[in-house]
Design a protein around this motif. Structure first.
Motif, PDB file in Angstrom:
ATOM      1  N   VAL A  55       0.858  -1.180   0.000  1.00  0.00           N
ATOM      2  CA  VAL A  55       0.000   0.000   0.000  1.00  0.00           C
ATOM      3  C   VAL A  55       0.897   1.233   0.000  1.00  0.00           C
ATOM      4  CG1 VAL A  55      -1.920   1.180   1.096  1.00  0.00           C
ATOM      5  CG2 VAL A  55      -1.706  -1.304   1.318  1.00  0.00           C
ATOM      6  N   ASN A  56       0.973   1.861  -1.144  1.00  0.00           N
ATOM      7  CA  ASN A  56       1.881   2.955  -1.488  1.00  0.00           C
ATOM      8  C   ASN A  56       3.282   2.400  -1.759  1.00  0.00           C
ATOM      9  OD1 ASN A  56      -0.082   4.939  -1.394  1.00  0.00           O
ATOM     10  ND2 ASN A  56       0.349   5.478   0.733  1.00  0.00           N
ATOM     11  N   ALA A  57       3.887   2.909  -2.826  1.00  0.00           N
ATOM     12  CA  ALA A  57       5.217   2.453  -3.250  1.00  0.00           C
ATOM     13  C   ALA A  57       6.173   3.637  -3.146  1.00  0.00           C
ATOM     14  CB  ALA A  57       5.161   1.925  -4.683  1.00  0.00           C
ATOM     15  N   SER A  58       6.913   3.677  -2.061  1.00  0.00           N
ATOM     16  CA  SER A  58       7.757   4.835  -1.788  1.00  0.00           C
ATOM     17  C   SER A  58       9.064   4.771  -2.578  1.00  0.00           C
ATOM     18  CB  SER A  58       8.064   4.913  -0.292  1.00  0.00           C
ATOM     19  OG  SER A  58       9.242   4.195   0.023  1.00  0.00           O
ATOM     20  N   PRO A  59       9.791   5.900  -2.683  1.00  0.00           N
ATOM     21  CA  PRO A  59      11.104   5.889  -3.330  1.00  0.00           C
ATOM     22  C   PRO A  59      12.102   4.971  -2.628  1.00  0.00           C
ATOM     23  CG  PRO A  59      10.290   8.137  -3.123  1.00  0.00           C
ATOM     24  CD  PRO A  59       9.364   7.266  -2.323  1.00  0.00           C
ATOM     25  N   ASP A  60      11.812   4.590  -1.383  1.00  0.00           N
ATOM     26  CA  ASP A  60      12.706   3.721  -0.612  1.00  0.00           C
ATOM     27  C   ASP A  60      12.371   2.238  -0.764  1.00  0.00           C
ATOM     28  OD1 ASP A  60      14.117   5.910   0.484  1.00  0.00           O
ATOM     29  OD2 ASP A  60      12.608   6.153   2.047  1.00  0.00           O
ATOM     30  N   ALA A  86      -1.557  -1.011  -4.002  1.00  0.00           N
ATOM     31  CA  ALA A  86      -2.687  -0.090  -3.866  1.00  0.00           C
ATOM     32  C   ALA A  86      -2.139   1.288  -3.530  1.00  0.00           C
ATOM     33  CB  ALA A  86      -3.653  -0.554  -2.782  1.00  0.00           C
ATOM     34  N   LEU A  87      -2.755   2.318  -4.091  1.00  0.00           N
ATOM     35  CA  LEU A  87      -2.304   3.690  -3.876  1.00  0.00           C
ATOM     36  C   LEU A  87      -3.383   4.498  -3.162  1.00  0.00           C
ATOM     37  CD1 LEU A  87      -0.719   4.425  -7.374  1.00  0.00           C
ATOM     38  CD2 LEU A  87       0.466   3.692  -5.285  1.00  0.00           C
ATOM     39  N   MET A  88      -2.955   5.298  -2.180  1.00  0.00           N
ATOM     40  CA  MET A  88      -3.869   6.174  -1.467  1.00  0.00           C
ATOM     41  C   MET A  88      -4.065   7.501  -2.194  1.00  0.00           C
ATOM     42  SD  MET A  88      -4.710   4.382   1.199  1.00  0.00           S
ATOM     43  CE  MET A  88      -4.752   3.185  -0.137  1.00  0.00           C
ATOM     44  N   ASP A  89      -3.078   7.870  -3.007  1.00  0.00           N
ATOM     45  CA  ASP A  89      -3.107   9.130  -3.731  1.00  0.00           C
ATOM     46  C   ASP A  89      -2.026   9.065  -4.801  1.00  0.00           C
ATOM     47  OD1 ASP A  89      -0.575   9.783  -2.451  1.00  0.00           O
ATOM     48  OD2 ASP A  89      -1.720  10.367  -0.685  1.00  0.00           O
ATOM     49  N   ALA A  90      -1.741  10.197  -5.455  1.00  0.00           N
ATOM     50  CA  ALA A  90      -0.732  10.230  -6.511  1.00  0.00           C
ATOM     51  C   ALA A  90       0.499  11.027  -6.092  1.00  0.00           C
ATOM     52  CB  ALA A  90      -1.333  10.812  -7.792  1.00  0.00           C
ATOM     53  N   GLN A  91       0.705  11.202  -4.790  1.00  0.00           N
ATOM     54  CA  GLN A  91       1.864  11.939  -4.309  1.00  0.00           C
ATOM     55  C   GLN A  91       3.156  11.231  -4.722  1.00  0.00           C
ATOM     56  OE1 GLN A  91       1.766  14.862  -2.868  1.00  0.00           O
ATOM     57  NE2 GLN A  91      -0.355  15.054  -2.179  1.00  0.00           N
ATOM     58  N   ILE A  92       4.166  12.017  -5.064  1.00  0.00           N
ATOM     59  CA  ILE A  92       5.431  11.454  -5.543  1.00  0.00           C
ATOM     60  C   ILE A  92       6.034  10.479  -4.534  1.00  0.00           C
ATOM     61  CG2 ILE A  92       7.850  12.071  -5.973  1.00  0.00           C
ATOM     62  CD1 ILE A  92       6.863  14.419  -7.611  1.00  0.00           C
ATOM     63  N   ASP A  93       5.939  10.816  -3.221  1.00  0.00           N
ATOM     64  CA  ASP A  93       6.540   9.915  -2.233  1.00  0.00           C
ATOM     65  C   ASP A  93       5.735   8.648  -2.008  1.00  0.00           C
ATOM     66  OD1 ASP A  93       4.647  11.632  -1.055  1.00  0.00           O
ATOM     67  OD2 ASP A  93       5.440  11.292   0.945  1.00  0.00           O
ATOM     68  N   HIS A  94       4.586   8.504  -2.690  1.00  0.00           N
ATOM     69  CA  HIS A  94       3.789   7.283  -2.589  1.00  0.00           C
ATOM     70  C   HIS A  94       3.774   6.466  -3.874  1.00  0.00           C
ATOM     71  CE1 HIS A  94       1.221   9.080   0.906  1.00  0.00           C
ATOM     72  NE2 HIS A  94       2.399   8.634   1.305  1.00  0.00           N
ATOM     73  N   VAL A  95       4.301   7.018  -4.979  1.00  0.00           N
ATOM     74  CA  VAL A  95       4.190   6.306  -6.260  1.00  0.00           C
ATOM     75  C   VAL A  95       5.515   6.088  -6.977  1.00  0.00           C
ATOM     76  CG1 VAL A  95       1.858   7.228  -6.567  1.00  0.00           C
ATOM     77  CG2 VAL A  95       3.779   8.380  -7.678  1.00  0.00           C
ATOM     78  N   THR A  96       6.564   6.830  -6.622  1.00  0.00           N
ATOM     79  CA  THR A  96       7.824   6.734  -7.367  1.00  0.00           C
ATOM     80  C   THR A  96       8.423   5.337  -7.303  1.00  0.00           C
ATOM     81  OG1 THR A  96       8.214   9.050  -6.806  1.00  0.00           O
ATOM     82  CG2 THR A  96      10.059   7.833  -7.715  1.00  0.00           C
ATOM     83  N   ARG A 104       9.346  -6.656 -13.030  1.00  0.00           N
ATOM     84  CA  ARG A 104       8.381  -7.718 -12.748  1.00  0.00           C
ATOM     85  C   ARG A 104       8.113  -8.535 -14.007  1.00  0.00           C
ATOM     86  NH1 ARG A 104       4.010  -8.527  -9.069  1.00  0.00           N
ATOM     87  NH2 ARG A 104       2.254  -9.595 -10.069  1.00  0.00           N
ATOM     88  N   ALA A 105       7.859  -9.844 -13.851  1.00  0.00           N
ATOM     89  CA  ALA A 105       7.673 -10.725 -15.013  1.00  0.00           C
ATOM     90  C   ALA A 105       6.395 -10.412 -15.779  1.00  0.00           C
ATOM     91  CB  ALA A 105       7.665 -12.183 -14.553  1.00  0.00           C
ATOM     92  N   GLY A 106       5.347  -9.998 -15.093  1.00  0.00           N
ATOM     93  CA  GLY A 106       4.086  -9.681 -15.756  1.00  0.00           C
ATOM     94  C   GLY A 106       3.568  -8.327 -15.320  1.00  0.00           C
ATOM     95  N   ALA A 107       2.452  -7.927 -15.889  1.00  0.00           N
ATOM     96  CA  ALA A 107       1.875  -6.627 -15.565  1.00  0.00           C
ATOM     97  C   ALA A 107       1.585  -6.516 -14.070  1.00  0.00           C
ATOM     98  CB  ALA A 107       0.606  -6.412 -16.376  1.00  0.00           C
ATOM     99  N   LEU A 108       1.897  -5.371 -13.501  1.00  0.00           N
ATOM    100  CA  LEU A 108       1.721  -5.139 -12.072  1.00  0.00           C
ATOM    101  C   LEU A 108       0.282  -4.723 -11.785  1.00  0.00           C
ATOM    102  CD1 LEU A 108       3.001  -4.716  -9.220  1.00  0.00           C
ATOM    103  CD2 LEU A 108       3.376  -2.325  -9.907  1.00  0.00           C
ATOM    104  N   PRO A 109      -0.480  -5.512 -11.015  1.00  0.00           N
ATOM    105  CA  PRO A 109      -1.821  -5.085 -10.625  1.00  0.00           C
ATOM    106  C   PRO A 109      -1.743  -3.824  -9.776  1.00  0.00           C
ATOM    107  CG  PRO A 109      -1.528  -7.444 -10.250  1.00  0.00           C
ATOM    108  CD  PRO A 109      -0.169  -6.871 -10.513  1.00  0.00           C
ATOM    109  N   LEU A 110      -2.437  -2.775 -10.214  1.00  0.00           N
ATOM    110  CA  LEU A 110      -2.365  -1.484  -9.544  1.00  0.00           C
ATOM    111  C   LEU A 110      -3.772  -1.014  -9.185  1.00  0.00           C
ATOM    112  CD1 LEU A 110      -0.472   0.829  -8.641  1.00  0.00           C
ATOM    113  CD2 LEU A 110      -0.890   1.886 -10.877  1.00  0.00           C
ATOM    114  N   LEU A 111      -4.048  -0.939  -7.887  1.00  0.00           N
ATOM    115  CA  LEU A 111      -5.362  -0.528  -7.396  1.00  0.00           C
ATOM    116  C   LEU A 111      -5.308   0.945  -7.012  1.00  0.00           C
ATOM    117  CD1 LEU A 111      -4.919  -3.688  -6.641  1.00  0.00           C
ATOM    118  CD2 LEU A 111      -6.940  -3.365  -5.231  1.00  0.00           C
ATOM    119  N   ALA A 112      -6.156   1.753  -7.640  1.00  0.00           N
ATOM    120  CA  ALA A 112      -6.215   3.180  -7.349  1.00  0.00           C
ATOM    121  C   ALA A 112      -7.529   3.724  -7.872  1.00  0.00           C
ATOM    122  CB  ALA A 112      -5.034   3.915  -7.981  1.00  0.00           C
ATOM    123  N   THR A 113      -7.917   4.875  -7.373  1.00  0.00           N
ATOM    124  CA  THR A 113      -9.142   5.496  -7.868  1.00  0.00           C
ATOM    125  C   THR A 113      -8.939   5.967  -9.311  1.00  0.00           C
ATOM    126  OG1 THR A 113      -8.516   7.720  -7.149  1.00  0.00           O
ATOM    127  CG2 THR A 113      -9.674   6.312  -5.546  1.00  0.00           C
TER     128      THR A 113
END
Length: 306
Positions: A55-60, A86-96, A104-113
């Motif tokens: 839940v959120n993919a940070s730069p770290d 899953a993403l809570m928003d589109a902030q850079i520190d949550h999506v970078t 990844r070997a296949g398409a990454l399932p991405l849950l977001a509004t």
């Protein structure tokens, strides 16, 4: 569903922030503070401790995977415990961090509004960039109260809650937020009925939101700033906490006051803590105040079971 890791606990920049010489960051570097370094904000949740929803993919993210064996490859030469994001928003520190998952070997399932997916296709076109690598399988998240599941993680029941906050500075809707720009997430364990609420960016606690939080065994909520003028007083920004879409912890109407209204059995944690926030100092008066209020400060690697 019985396991959730707070992979990290700090807002944009981490702690210490790479270019910050505030008293907190300087004190940590010099070893003068009772405090620990922290990476940027995300959590991971699993029903079986094998397949995980990030839940959120940070730069770290690469360092967080390195420090979390459950997310590392274990079943094949190329593998990951991360089944979906899953993403809570589109902030850079949550999506970078999505860019770091491009192999990844296949398409990454991405849950977001739909609003967040639109931002990531135009203003900050990560999904278009990833189309040249692993690709993204978008899963629009409903914000009308319906529950849903993540691909490969059917044991986790999810519900999105629209929040009062702000979209990213790059967004054309920065000054006119839409309901889907920022969400909180309710995660339910179908086996026990226990619920967790996660909202790293939260600008207002309404009576309706407080009622949702009161039904949860654990709440992890916005701990960005201690005071509304924290960044202004330190000379780091002309903006107040409210201008950035965050509710401070202290003062009338602050997060502490709202959390005090929750049942005594609710476990309360602050996450997404800015590097300037004095609650990062473990022997500070502000941390003592949180302890008196039975409020915890999330940390890297924290294991929460419910």
């Amino acid at each position: 569903m019985g396991d959730g890791d707070a992979q990290d606990a700090v807002g944009g920049g981490g702690f210490p922030q790479w270019n910050c010489n505030c008293p907190n960051c300087d004190g940590l570097r010099r070893g003068k503070l009772m405090a620990h370094a922290r990476t940027q904000s995300s959590i991971a949740v699993s029903a079986n401790e094998v397949d995980w929803l990030l839940v959120n993919a940070s730069p770290d993210i690469l360092g967080q995977i390195r420090d979390t064996p459950e997310l590392q490859p274990a079943r094949a030469v190329r593998d990951s415990g991360i089944a979906a994001v899953a993403l809570m928003d589109a902030q850079i520190d949550h999506v970078t961090g999505l860019l770091m998952l491009r192999e990844r070997a296949g398409a990454l399932p991405l849950l977001a509004t739909p609003e967040v997916l639109s931002e990531l296709d135009s203003g900050f076109p990560i999904t278009r960039l990833l189309s040249h690598y692993c690709g993204v399988a978008p899963h629009p998240v409903p914000t009308d109260g319906r529950t849903f599941t993540a691909p490969g993680l059917e044991g986790i029941e999810l519900q999105a809650v629209p929040l009062a906050s702000k979209p990213p500075p790059y967004s054309p809707f920065r000054g006119n937020p839409r309901p889907g720009d920022n969400i909180g997430l309710v995660l339910r364990n179908p086996a026990t009925g226990a619920r967790v609420f996660y909202a790293p960016g939260l600008g207002e606690v309404t009576p309706e939101l407080l009622a949702i939080m009161a039904t949860c065994a654990v709440v992890l909520v916005d701990g960005t700033f201690w005071t509304g003028d924290e960044m202004q007083r330190l000379g780091l920004s002309p903006k107040a906490a409210a201008d950035m879409g965050h509710l401070p912890q202290s003062g009338p109407g602050g997060m502490i006051e709202h959390l005090a209204r929750l049942p005594a059995t609710t476990r309360k944690l602050l996450i997404h803590v800015n590097n300037t926030n004095p609650i990062l100092i473990e022997d500070s008066p502000e941390r003592d105040e949180l302890t008196r209020q039975r409020i915890e400060v999330a940390r890297d690697g924290m294991d929460i079971r419910f």
